[in-house]
Design a protein around this motif. Structure first.
Motif, mmCIF file in Angstrom:
data_model
loop_
_atom_site.group_PDB
_atom_site.id
_atom_site.type_symbol
_atom_site.label_atom_id
_atom_site.label_comp_id
_atom_site.label_asym_id
_atom_site.label_seq_id
_atom_site.Cartn_x
_atom_site.Cartn_y
_atom_site.Cartn_z
ATOM 1 N N LYS A 82 -32.602 -62.796 56.514
ATOM 2 C CA LYS A 82 -31.768 -62.459 57.662
ATOM 3 C C LYS A 82 -32.654 -62.309 58.889
ATOM 4 O O LYS A 82 -33.572 -61.503 58.905
ATOM 5 N N HIS A 83 -32.379 -63.129 59.907
ATOM 6 C CA HIS A 83 -33.128 -63.064 61.162
ATOM 7 C C HIS A 83 -32.144 -62.877 62.311
ATOM 8 O O HIS A 83 -31.004 -63.354 62.254
ATOM 9 N N PHE A 84 -32.614 -62.222 63.349
ATOM 10 C CA PHE A 84 -31.719 -61.946 64.478
ATOM 11 C C PHE A 84 -31.627 -63.139 65.416
ATOM 12 O O PHE A 84 -30.547 -63.526 65.855
ATOM 13 N N HIS A 85 -32.775 -63.742 65.737
ATOM 14 C CA HIS A 85 -32.803 -64.818 66.719
ATOM 15 C C HIS A 85 -32.744 -66.189 66.050
ATOM 16 O O HIS A 85 -33.282 -66.405 64.961
ATOM 17 N N GLN A 88 -36.025 -68.142 64.908
ATOM 18 C CA GLN A 88 -36.873 -67.547 63.869
ATOM 19 C C GLN A 88 -36.898 -68.369 62.585
ATOM 20 O O GLN A 88 -37.645 -68.049 61.659
ATOM 21 N N GLN A 116 -28.336 -63.297 62.555
ATOM 22 C CA GLN A 116 -27.540 -62.097 62.801
ATOM 23 C C GLN A 116 -26.863 -62.102 64.167
ATOM 24 O O GLN A 116 -25.783 -61.529 64.345
ATOM 25 N N SER A 117 -27.475 -62.759 65.143
ATOM 26 C CA SER A 117 -26.881 -62.778 66.483
ATOM 27 C C SER A 117 -25.660 -63.686 66.557
ATOM 28 O O SER A 117 -24.890 -63.622 67.519
ATOM 29 N N SER A 119 -22.977 -64.927 63.532
ATOM 30 C CA SER A 119 -22.679 -64.889 62.095
ATOM 31 C C SER A 119 -22.262 -66.241 61.529
ATOM 32 O O SER A 119 -22.228 -66.425 60.311
#
Length: 444
Positions: A82-85, A88, A116-117, A119
Motif C-alpha cells: 500500500k502506497h500513498f502516491h 511510488q 491510497q490517494s 482507491s
C-alpha cells in the motif's frame, strides 16, 4: 500437466545469470483502474499457473544438468503493498529488480500495489525468470491475467483450464543450418569474429564512475514517457526519413552517450549498440502468441560517430545494420554463442558489454478494457545489474503513448549521471520530432 525436460543453452544462461549475478529477470508493470483486489489476483494467478506449464515449473540441479521440473513447484507468490502516491510504484520495481528468484521453488512472482490517494488505481508488477519469458510474452501474460480477473468478477469462469502444450528449447526451433557440425562451425566462426572486434576495435563506453564486483551491483530505473502527440510525431518523422522508430531510439541513446564522453577536439567516437530482436516471426515453427517463452535474440552493431554525423544518418545506418545482420542469420548465431558471451562477462567483470542496449517491443497489441478494469499503462524492464557502464532502455508503446524504462547498474553509473543521460536522450528525440532540422552532436 507434467513436462519435465533439460534446459536449453539459452535457458541455462538465464539461470546462470540469475544465480551468479543476483538477477536478470523480466519485470512487467501495469497501471490498472478498477476495484482490483488481492483475492481476485490470487485466483487469476492460480489459473495462469495451471495454463502455462513453464509457470508451473521450477529449476533443479541434476546429474545431467539443469532441468525444468513441475513436481514440487510452489504457488506463484503474491504480496500486497500500500502506497500513498502514484509514482511510488517505482520503489516496488527497484525492490523487484534486485531480488533474485528462488528458481528451486517457482519462476514467477507478483506484487499488487494499492494507491491510497486514489482507491481505484492499482499497479500490478510481475517478475518472471528470463528462462521462461521475454518482454513480449510477459506483456501478453499481464493481459491474460486481467482477462481472468474480468471473468472472475463477472462470474463467467469455467471450472476447466486448458493448458498450453509446452515449447521445446529455442535451440530446437532454430533453422537446420544452426544444428550439428555445421552449426558448431558457424557459431565458432561467429564468436571469433565478435571477439576480434571486441579486442582490436573496442567501443567507447560510459566506463565506471565507481567499480564494484558483480555481487555488489544493484539495478535502478529511470522512467520516462512520450505523450501521444510526440509519439506520433516520432513515428511520422521516421517514415519521412526512411528509417524505423527502433533505429531512431538507438541513435538518440548513442548521441546522448557520445555527448557525455566527447572531450576536447576529438572528431570521432567509436560506439556499439546491442539491439534485442523478436524471433517469433523468423522461426519456421509457428508460435502461439500466448506462449510464455524466451524467444528473443540480439544484434550488435558498430558505429563511428563524428561531430558532423546527423541524427537521421545514424538512424538509417542502424536500420541497415540490423537488416543486414538478420539476412546473414546473426540472430540465430547469437543464440548459439550466448553462453560463451555471458561466461566472458562473468569472468571479466571490468569489461563492458556494449555502449548502449535497446529492447523495444513496439506497439503493444492487447486490449485496454477488461470489464470493470481498465489497463491505462503497461511497460516492462529487465534487471540487468550485470551490465555495468551501459545506457539501457526497455520500450513499449501502448494506447499511442511510448513508455521508456531506462535501467542501469549502480555504482558504475550514479543516479544523477543517469538522469542527465536520459534527459539528453529524450531531448534529442524531442528535437528531431518537433523541428525540421538535422541534429548532430553539436546541436543539443
Amino acid at each position: 500437466m507434467i513436462s519435465n525436460r533439460k534446459l536449453g543453452h539459452l535457458e541455462q544462461v538465464m539461470e546462470k545469470v540469475n544465480s551468479h549475478a543476483k538477477t536478470w529477470n523480466i519485470v512487467t508493470i501495469s497501471r490498472i483502474k478498477g476495484p482490483l483486489s488481492a483475492e481476485i489476483i490470487r485466483q487469476a494467478l492460480d489459473i495462469i499457473q495451471l495454463r502455462h506449464t513453464r509457470l508451473n515449473s521450477r529449476i533443479i540441479y541434476s546429474k545431467n544438468g539443469l532441468r525444468f521440473q513441475t513436481e514440487g513447484t510452489t504457488k506463484i507468490p503474491l504480496r500486497v503493498v500500500k502506497h500513498f502516491h502514484d509514482q511510488q510504484w517505482q520503489e516496488v520495481v527497484r525492490e523487484e529488480m534486485n531480488q533474485e528468484i528462488d528458481s528451486s521453488k517457482c519462476l514467477l512472482r507478483a506484487v499488487l500495489v494499492n494507491i491510497q490517494s486514489d482507491s481505484h488505481v492499482n499497479y500490478l508488477i510481475i517478475t518472471g525468470h528470463h528462462a521462461v519469458g521475454d518482454g513480449l510474452s510477459s506483456i501478453r501474460l499481464q493481459s491474460e491475467i486481467l482477462t481472468y480477473c474480468e471473468k472472475i468478477v463477472a462470474g463467467d469462469l469455467n471450472n476447466s483450464v486448458v493448458s498450453l502444450l509446452p515449447l521445446p528449447s529455442i535451440e530446437e526451433l532454430l533453422p537446420p543450418e544452426t544444428k550439428g557440425l555445421k552449426g558448431k562451425i558457424v557459431s565458432t566462426l561467429f564468436f571469433l569474429q565478435v571477439a576480434f572486434k571486441k579486442l582490436f576495435y573496442p567501443p567507447e563506453t560510459l566506463n565506471f564512475e565507481k567499480y564494484a564486483p558483480i555481487s555488489k551491483r544493484r539495478c535502478d530505473i529511470v522512467h520516462r514517457q512520450l505523450d501521444q502527440k510526440v509519439t506520433q510525431q516520432l513515428i511520422h518523422r521516421c517514415r519521412q526519413e526512411k528509417t524505423t522508430v527502433n533505429s531512431a531510439l538507438c541513435a538518440a541513446m548513442m548521441f546522448a552517450v557520445a555527448s557525455k564522453i566527447k572531450k576536447g577536439n576529438r572528431k570521432k567516437i567509436r560506439m556499439n549498440c546491442l539491439t534485442a530482436i523478436d524471433l517469433r516471426k523468423r522461426l519456421e515453427t509457428k508460435i502461439n502468441e500466448h506462449h510464455m517463452a524466451v524467444l528473443v535474440s540480439s544484434i550488435m552493431g558498430s558505429y563511428t560517430i563524428k561531430t558532423n554525423t546527423s541524427f537521421w544518418e545514424l538512424a538509417r545506418e542502424v536500420k541497415q545494420t540490423i537488416e543486414t545482420s538478420i539476412q546473414r542469420g546473426d540472430i540465430f548465431k547469437t543464440i548459439l554463442v550466448s553462453r560463451h558471451m555471458i561466461n566472458f562477462c562473468l569472468a571479466y567483470p571490468k569489461q563492458l558489454a556494449a555502449t548502449v542496449l535497446l529492447s523495444n517491443i513496439g506497439k503493444v497489441n492487447i486490449p485496454n478494457n477488461y470489464g470493470e478494469f481498465e489497463l491505462e499503462e503497461i511497460s516492462f524492464t529487465s534487471s540487468q545489474s550485470l551490465y555495468a557502464g551501459m545506457l539501457t532502455s526497455h520500450t513499449a508503446t501502448f494506447r499511442g503513448k511510448m513508455l521508456l524504462n531506462f535501467v542501469f547498474s549502480e555504482p558504475s553509473i550514479s543516479r544523477d549521471k543517469m538522469e542527465e543521460l536520459v534527459n539528453n536522450c529524450m531531448l534529442y528525440i524531442l528535437h528531431v520530432c518537433q523541428f525540421k532540422v538535422e541534429q548532430n552532436l553539436t546541436s543539443v
